[in-house]
Design an enzyme around this catalytic site. Structure first.
Site, PDB file in Angstrom:
ATOM      1  N   HIS A  62       0.827  -1.217   0.000  1.00 48.84           N
ATOM      2  CA  HIS A  62       0.000   0.000   0.000  1.00 48.84           C
ATOM      3  C   HIS A  62       0.864   1.270   0.000  1.00 48.84           C
ATOM      4  O   HIS A  62       2.071   1.204  -0.282  1.00 48.84           O
ATOM      5  CB  HIS A  62      -0.993  -0.036   1.178  1.00 48.84           C
ATOM      6  CG  HIS A  62      -1.636  -1.386   1.339  1.00 48.84           C
ATOM      7  ND1 HIS A  62      -2.615  -1.835   0.512  1.00 48.84           N
ATOM      8  CD2 HIS A  62      -1.395  -2.415   2.220  1.00 48.84           C
ATOM      9  CE1 HIS A  62      -2.972  -3.071   0.865  1.00 48.84           C
ATOM     10  NE2 HIS A  62      -2.243  -3.443   1.895  1.00 48.84           N
ATOM     11  N   GLU A 100      -2.026   0.325   8.287  1.00 46.67           N
ATOM     12  CA  GLU A 100      -1.166  -0.755   7.798  1.00 46.67           C
ATOM     13  C   GLU A 100      -0.003  -0.229   6.963  1.00 46.67           C
ATOM     14  O   GLU A 100       1.116  -0.728   7.077  1.00 46.67           O
ATOM     15  CB  GLU A 100      -1.991  -1.751   6.968  1.00 46.67           C
ATOM     16  CG  GLU A 100      -1.149  -2.938   6.499  1.00 46.67           C
ATOM     17  CD  GLU A 100      -1.763  -3.674   5.326  1.00 46.67           C
ATOM     18  OE1 GLU A 100      -2.951  -3.455   5.023  1.00 46.67           O
ATOM     19  OE2 GLU A 100      -1.039  -4.463   4.694  1.00 46.67           O
ATOM     20  N   HIS A 155       3.070  -7.003   4.689  1.00 49.89           N
ATOM     21  CA  HIS A 155       1.708  -6.540   4.955  1.00 49.89           C
ATOM     22  C   HIS A 155       1.306  -6.908   6.371  1.00 49.89           C
ATOM     23  O   HIS A 155       1.990  -7.654   7.063  1.00 49.89           O
ATOM     24  CB  HIS A 155       0.712  -7.223   3.981  1.00 49.89           C
ATOM     25  CG  HIS A 155       0.764  -6.711   2.587  1.00 49.89           C
ATOM     26  ND1 HIS A 155      -0.221  -5.910   2.052  1.00 49.89           N
ATOM     27  CD2 HIS A 155       1.683  -6.906   1.603  1.00 49.89           C
ATOM     28  CE1 HIS A 155       0.092  -5.623   0.788  1.00 49.89           C
ATOM     29  NE2 HIS A 155       1.247  -6.217   0.485  1.00 49.89           N
ATOM     30  N   GLU A 229       2.007 -11.706   5.725  1.00 50.11           N
ATOM     31  CA  GLU A 229       0.994 -11.006   6.528  1.00 50.11           C
ATOM     32  C   GLU A 229       1.449 -11.185   7.966  1.00 50.11           C
ATOM     33  O   GLU A 229       1.320 -12.257   8.549  1.00 50.11           O
ATOM     34  CB  GLU A 229      -0.399 -11.609   6.312  1.00 50.11           C
ATOM     35  CG  GLU A 229      -0.974 -11.395   4.919  1.00 50.11           C
ATOM     36  CD  GLU A 229      -1.596 -10.011   4.717  1.00 50.11           C
ATOM     37  OE1 GLU A 229      -1.406  -9.137   5.596  1.00 50.11           O
ATOM     38  OE2 GLU A 229      -2.258  -9.811   3.689  1.00 50.11           O
TER      39      GLU A 229
HETATM   40 ZN   LIG Z   1      -1.958  -5.204   2.962  1.00 49.21          ZN
END
Ligand SMILES: [Zn+2]
Length: 264
Positions: A62, A100, A155, A229
């Protein structure tokens, strides 16, 4: 006859015959001068090619400007397997509002510093946390263009508050040889290092691994790539770890260890 021949040959370099002297004397000079220069200018070992440092692409998921550029990041781009996906997304956040993209960028920065200290060439897919994108297909292209030894996308997930733990995603089924054994090995080394510090996900994947066919960055990669993640930002316990610099350093240390184990 033998005596005459020796006499003639010994006269040549003394200048008796111009053409032979000109053609013969420079060559021995070059041959004899080159070895004399080698020890003074550079040790012979320096001529042995040194191996290039390994290259690792760190893809912090992102970006901070995505939320204010929705039309740009919603534009569809190739996602592999014949599909299209939005260029990028805003990512998730903790319930307290810690985003995030901030977490991803900070962890990637810490991993990058640690890898550089170990002699690894590190390339990021973005160099700030206030820009837009890049799109997921461009992120994959960066890894391919630098022929990365490993690509790690960083992430944090946003699942239900009950879910917890990290997982490592890889392209499945693989679309090229790099997505096969090399990517699986990278996923395993990162999994092992993360599992020494953090619980594996109890809400997705299997034992901390998750084969995916829908992640553009993995689908489009022609080099070994995984997506970590780190945890579930909606889980209060994990959110509290992610929100502190000390916690982010722990994630970074584990990812660094996993990458170094893969590089050998
Ligand atoms: Zn993400």
């Amino acid at each position: 006859m033998l005596f005459v021949s020796l006499a003639l040959s010994s006269c040549g370099p003394d200048g008796g015959a111009a053409a032979p002297a000109a053609s013969q004397s420079p060559a021995p000079d070059r041959v004899s001068s080159t070895p004399r220069q080698v020890p003074t200018t550079a040790p012979p070992r320096s001529t042995t090619p040194e191996p290039d440092p390994p290259t690792v692409v760190l893809d912090a998921g992102h970006n901070g400007g995505n939320a204010s550029a929705l039309s740009e990041i919603n534009r569809e781009v190739p996602a592999g397997r014949g599909r299209m996906k939005p260029c990028n997304t805003t990512g998730t956040a903790t319930d307290d509002g810690y985003p995030e993209h901030v977490f991803n960028f900070d962890v990637a920065k810490r991993v990058g510093e640690a890898l550089r200290a170990r002699g690894v060439r590190v390339v990021g897919t973005r160099d700030s946390d206030d820009g837009v994108g890049p799109c997921v297909d461009r992120r994959a292209a960066i890894g391919n263009e630098v022929n990365a030894d490993a690509v790690v996308s960083i992430h944090a997930d946003g699942s239900s508050t009950q879910g917890s733990g990290f997982h490592v995603a890889f392209s499945d089924p693989p679309l090229n040889p790099a997505q096969g054994d090399p990517a699986n090995r990278l996923a395993t080394t990162v999994l092992d290092a993360m599992a020494a510090e953090f619980p594996v996900a109890d809400y997705i994947g299997e034992g901390g691994l998750s084969g995916r066919d829908d992640l553009a960055g993995l689908n489009l990669s022609e080099v070994p790539a995984v997506l970590v993640e780190c945890g579930n930002m909606r889980n209060p316990d994990e959110a509290s770890v992610m929100s502190t610099p000390e916690g982010r350093q722990r994630y970074a240390d584990a990812i660094t260890e996993g990458v170094l184990a893969y590089l050998g």
